[in-house]
Design a protein around this motif. Structure first.
Motif, mmCIF file in Angstrom:
data_model
loop_
_atom_site.group_PDB
_atom_site.id
_atom_site.type_symbol
_atom_site.label_atom_id
_atom_site.label_comp_id
_atom_site.label_asym_id
_atom_site.label_seq_id
_atom_site.Cartn_x
_atom_site.Cartn_y
_atom_site.Cartn_z
ATOM 1 N N SER A 30 -26.891 -16.352 -77.362
ATOM 2 C CA SER A 30 -27.338 -14.962 -77.243
ATOM 3 C C SER A 30 -26.841 -14.242 -75.997
ATOM 4 C CB SER A 30 -28.865 -14.901 -77.321
ATOM 5 O OG SER A 30 -29.464 -15.930 -76.576
ATOM 6 N N LYS A 31 -25.907 -14.834 -75.262
ATOM 7 C CA LYS A 31 -25.406 -14.169 -74.050
ATOM 8 C C LYS A 31 -24.845 -12.788 -74.386
ATOM 9 C CE LYS A 31 -20.696 -15.731 -74.381
ATOM 10 N NZ LYS A 31 -20.205 -17.071 -74.609
ATOM 11 N N GLY A 32 -25.196 -11.851 -73.557
ATOM 12 C CA GLY A 32 -24.633 -10.510 -73.709
ATOM 13 C C GLY A 32 -25.084 -9.758 -74.945
ATOM 14 N N GLU A 51 -28.270 -19.971 -73.793
ATOM 15 C CA GLU A 51 -27.973 -18.939 -72.793
ATOM 16 C C GLU A 51 -26.965 -19.490 -71.798
ATOM 17 O OE1 GLU A 51 -28.629 -15.822 -72.440
ATOM 18 O OE2 GLU A 51 -30.308 -15.421 -73.796
ATOM 19 N N ASN A 52 -26.104 -18.598 -71.298
ATOM 20 C CA ASN A 52 -25.064 -19.016 -70.352
ATOM 21 C C ASN A 52 -25.463 -18.894 -68.897
ATOM 22 O OD1 ASN A 52 -23.613 -18.484 -72.912
ATOM 23 N ND2 ASN A 52 -21.884 -19.171 -71.654
ATOM 24 N N ARG A 53 -26.401 -17.988 -68.618
ATOM 25 C CA ARG A 53 -26.736 -17.765 -67.216
ATOM 26 C C ARG A 53 -28.227 -17.855 -66.989
ATOM 27 N NH1 ARG A 53 -24.617 -12.294 -65.818
ATOM 28 N NH2 ARG A 53 -22.497 -12.565 -65.034
ATOM 29 N N MET A 189 -18.001 -23.237 -82.379
ATOM 30 C CA MET A 189 -18.508 -21.898 -82.102
ATOM 31 C C MET A 189 -18.225 -21.045 -83.345
ATOM 32 S SD MET A 189 -17.614 -21.761 -78.043
ATOM 33 C CE MET A 189 -16.208 -20.733 -78.076
ATOM 34 N N SER A 190 -18.286 -19.724 -83.190
ATOM 35 C CA SER A 190 -18.164 -18.869 -84.377
ATOM 36 C C SER A 190 -16.927 -19.171 -85.225
ATOM 37 C CB SER A 190 -18.124 -17.399 -83.954
ATOM 38 O OG SER A 190 -19.384 -17.011 -83.481
ATOM 39 N N ALA A 191 -15.804 -19.398 -84.548
ATOM 40 C CA ALA A 191 -14.544 -19.515 -85.282
ATOM 41 C C ALA A 191 -14.337 -20.898 -85.900
ATOM 42 C CB ALA A 191 -13.376 -19.205 -84.342
ATOM 43 N N VAL A 206 -23.301 -20.794 -81.902
ATOM 44 C CA VAL A 206 -22.704 -19.658 -82.600
ATOM 45 C C VAL A 206 -23.243 -18.340 -82.043
ATOM 46 C CG1 VAL A 206 -22.372 -18.568 -84.848
ATOM 47 C CG2 VAL A 206 -22.417 -21.069 -84.674
ATOM 48 N N GLY A 207 -22.333 -17.501 -81.553
ATOM 49 C CA GLY A 207 -22.720 -16.212 -80.992
ATOM 50 C C GLY A 207 -22.306 -15.052 -81.880
ATOM 51 N N THR A 208 -21.052 -14.624 -81.731
ATOM 52 C CA THR A 208 -20.615 -13.396 -82.407
ATOM 53 C C THR A 208 -20.739 -13.440 -83.928
ATOM 54 O OG1 THR A 208 -18.385 -14.245 -82.078
ATOM 55 C CG2 THR A 208 -19.079 -12.489 -80.631
ATOM 56 N N ALA A 209 -20.546 -14.574 -84.538
ATOM 57 C CA ALA A 209 -20.668 -14.643 -86.006
ATOM 58 C C ALA A 209 -22.092 -14.313 -86.439
ATOM 59 C CB ALA A 209 -20.269 -16.027 -86.522
HETATM 60 C C1 LIG Z 1 -20.234 -17.670 -75.832
HETATM 61 C C2 LIG Z 1 -20.312 -19.107 -76.096
HETATM 62 C C3 LIG Z 1 -20.481 -19.600 -77.391
HETATM 63 C C4 LIG Z 1 -20.502 -18.709 -78.614
HETATM 64 O O1 LIG Z 1 -19.238 -18.166 -78.823
HETATM 65 P P1 LIG Z 1 -18.926 -17.288 -80.116
HETATM 66 O O2 LIG Z 1 -17.466 -17.381 -80.253
HETATM 67 O O3 LIG Z 1 -19.431 -15.940 -79.824
HETATM 68 O O4 LIG Z 1 -19.649 -17.931 -81.251
HETATM 69 C C5 LIG Z 1 -20.588 -20.959 -77.543
HETATM 70 N N1 LIG Z 1 -20.545 -21.800 -76.507
HETATM 71 C C6 LIG Z 1 -20.397 -21.366 -75.253
HETATM 72 C C7 LIG Z 1 -20.358 -22.342 -74.144
HETATM 73 C C8 LIG Z 1 -20.257 -20.011 -75.011
HETATM 74 O O5 LIG Z 1 -20.057 -19.600 -73.745
#
Ligand SMILES: *Cc1c(COP(=O)(O)O)cnc(C)c1O
Length: 220
Positions: A30-32, A51-53, A189-191, A206-209
């Motif tokens: 959910s970052k950003g 979360e990243n931060r 990740m998403s891709a 998974v973020g952007t997907a």
């Molecule tokens: C942002 C991030 C993701 C998610 O990336 P998307 O391409 O948006 O799915 C997964 N893992 C880490 C470590 C990230 O920083």
């Protein structure tokens, strides 16, 4: 993609790999992302987020946690040693353990807070200088150090190089985990989460997907 779509793609990838769907956890990165888009996913019943931060997690999650019981937050971004106190308070799992120094700081802090967080060691499978993680060669000594310090290392994590086919990286992480006898693999990740599942991922991030393009690109 909606949450149900991502989940059904995860289930299909599990079926194709002959694995139970319950063997893969979806970590919603959910970052950003806006609070609105996080609410939407929470309201659909999802409870596991990455979360990243530390700062963003601290700002955002305490009120959401109060409202949505059962939320778990995994740390998936680089963790600085001077942030371990807050990190141990707010996170439930650390995916980015990558140095002896961080391991010792986490161990000490977990003891202080009587809060044992499962950890994943991040492996820089592509050996990229700008990326966090230990090299595959350094992995074993960090793993032993953690074991001797009674830090619970339950898995390995990787982020393959951006412009490469991820397969060899996922296969390598799988092999390294087998060699150490750890069971969890945080990769995909998403891709490429379906590919990661084929190689044994237990946690896909998974973020952007799931949420769409990030509002705050700087949070990447
Ligand atoms: C942002 C991030 C993701 C998610 O990336 P998307 O391409 O948006 O799915 C997964 N893992 C880490 C470590 C990230 O920083």
């Amino acid at each position: 993609m909606s949450l149900p779509e991502v989940k059904s793609r995860i289930e299909a990838a599990c079926r194709a790999a002959g694995r139970p769907a319950s063997s893969v956890s979806l970590v919603a990165a959910s970052k950003g992302q806006s609070l609105d888009s996080i609410w939407e996913v929470l309201d659909q019943g999802h409870r596991l987020f990455g979360e990243n931060r530390v700062q963003e997690a601290e700002r955002r999650w305490p009120p959401l946690r109060a409202k949505y019981p059962g939320v778990k937050i995994h740390c998936i971004g680089h963790l600085q040693t001077n942030k371990v106190r807050e990190a141990v308070q707010i996170f439930d799992v650390i995916h980015t353990l990558d140095s002896v120094r961080l391991a010792d700081a986490l161990q000490e802090e977990m003891e202080k807070q009587s809060r044992k967080l499962p950890c994943f060691i991040q492996v820089n499978t592509g050996e990229e200088p700008q990326k966090g993680g230990v090299t595959p060669k350094e992995l074993e000594s960090l793993f032993r150090h953690c074991r001797d310090a009674h830090l619970p290392v339950e898995g390995l994590m990787c982020i393959p190089p951006h412009h490469e086919i991820p397969d060899t990286h996922f296969a390598l992480l799988h092999k390294l985990a087998q060699g150490l006898g750890v069971k969890q693999l945080s990769m995909g990740m998403s891709a490429d989460f379906e590919t990661a599942i084929r190689y044994g991922a237990t946690h896909v991030r998974v973020g952007t997907a799931l949420f769409g393009i990030r509002e705050n690109a700087k949070a990447v």
